[in-house]
Design an enzyme around this catalytic site. Structure first.
Site: not given
Ligand code: PGA
Length: 254
Positions: A9-10, A98, A170, A237-238
């Protein structure tokens, strides 16, 4: 049998050139991999989707999904995107619910139910994201919160429709914070989620649904989390913004 899935997820990151470079690098590396036992998906910002699908190719090992869509088919909704638009660009998967959409854009389970219906109505697969806040875990209401997030947005669906649903648990306290759920905490919640689906839809449906974990998954913790029996991959994410990190996580999934 359910598949492992690693999804990136960018969020609202990367300019056009950066997005193109990352997409091309991932597509190339995935093509070079001898075996790919899992699905790999990237969800770039919507303005980069058609570039991404052009680089990844329609049937290549790198799939492209959207981060969000509107529940209406079309109309006066300035700034929004419909499922038909996504489909017309070859996008067949969308993230729904999300925690950032819930927190900053006030999306609640009732609205998300409409988005789920709109996506499935177009034949678009849904990655339904949900998870508890820190205070809900501290107050020991996390199982109840998660069950409600599932029931209110998804439990009106038929068992057949569940073949187009992927779940992404999440915990909000783990997203972007560097704090992950421990593999045991993830497994405990994923098993609860599967049991909750099984209680409503039966075992076969529950065993077929992929349940991804998201929240600070990194190359150094992915293998341990993905090794748990009810964790079927991750929503990243990151660490999805760097080809090396994302590929290391893909490799950790098997
Ligand atoms: P993160 O984000 O890996 O940066 O914690 C995950 C997400 O929000 O899907």
């Amino acid at each position: 049998m359910r598949k492992k899935i690693v999804a990136g997820n960018w969020k609202m990151n990367l300019t056009r050139d950066e997005a193109q470079a990352l997409t091309k690098s991932l597509a190339q590396r995935l093509k070079e991999k001898a075996t790919l036992n899992q699905r790999v998906l990237i969800c770039p910002p919507s303005i980069h989707l058609s570039d991404a699908i052009a680089s990844a190719g329609p049937d290549g090992p790198l799939e492209v999904g959207a981060q969000n869509m509107h529940q209406a088919d079309s109309g006066a909704y300035t700034g929004e995107l419909s499922g038909a638009m996504l489909l017309s660009h070859g996008i067949r998967t969308v993230l729904v619910g999300h925690s950032e959409r819930r927190a900053y854009f006030h999306e609640d389970n009732h609205l998300l139910k409409q988005k789920v219906d709109a996506a499935l109505g177009q034949g678009i697969e849904v990655v339904y994201c949900f998870g508890e806040l820190l205070e809900e875990r501290q107050g020991a209401t996390h199982f109840e919160v998660v069950a409600t997030q599932l029931k209110q947005a998804l439990f009106h669906l038929t068992a057949d429709q569940w073949s187009s649903i992927v779940l992404a648990y999440e915990p909000v306290w783990a997203i972007g914070t560097g704090v992950t759920a421990s593999p045991e905490q993830a497994q405990e919640m994923h098993a609860f989620i599967r049991q909750t689906v099984a209680a409503h839809y039966g075992d076969a449906c529950a065993q077929n649904v992929s349940i991804l974990y998201g929240g600070s998954v990194k190359p150094n913790n992915a293998a341990e989390i993905f090794g748990k029996p009810d964790v079927d991959g991750g929503l990243i994410g990151g660490a999805a913004l760097k080809a090396d990190d994302f590929m290391a996580i893909v490799n950790a999934a098997g």
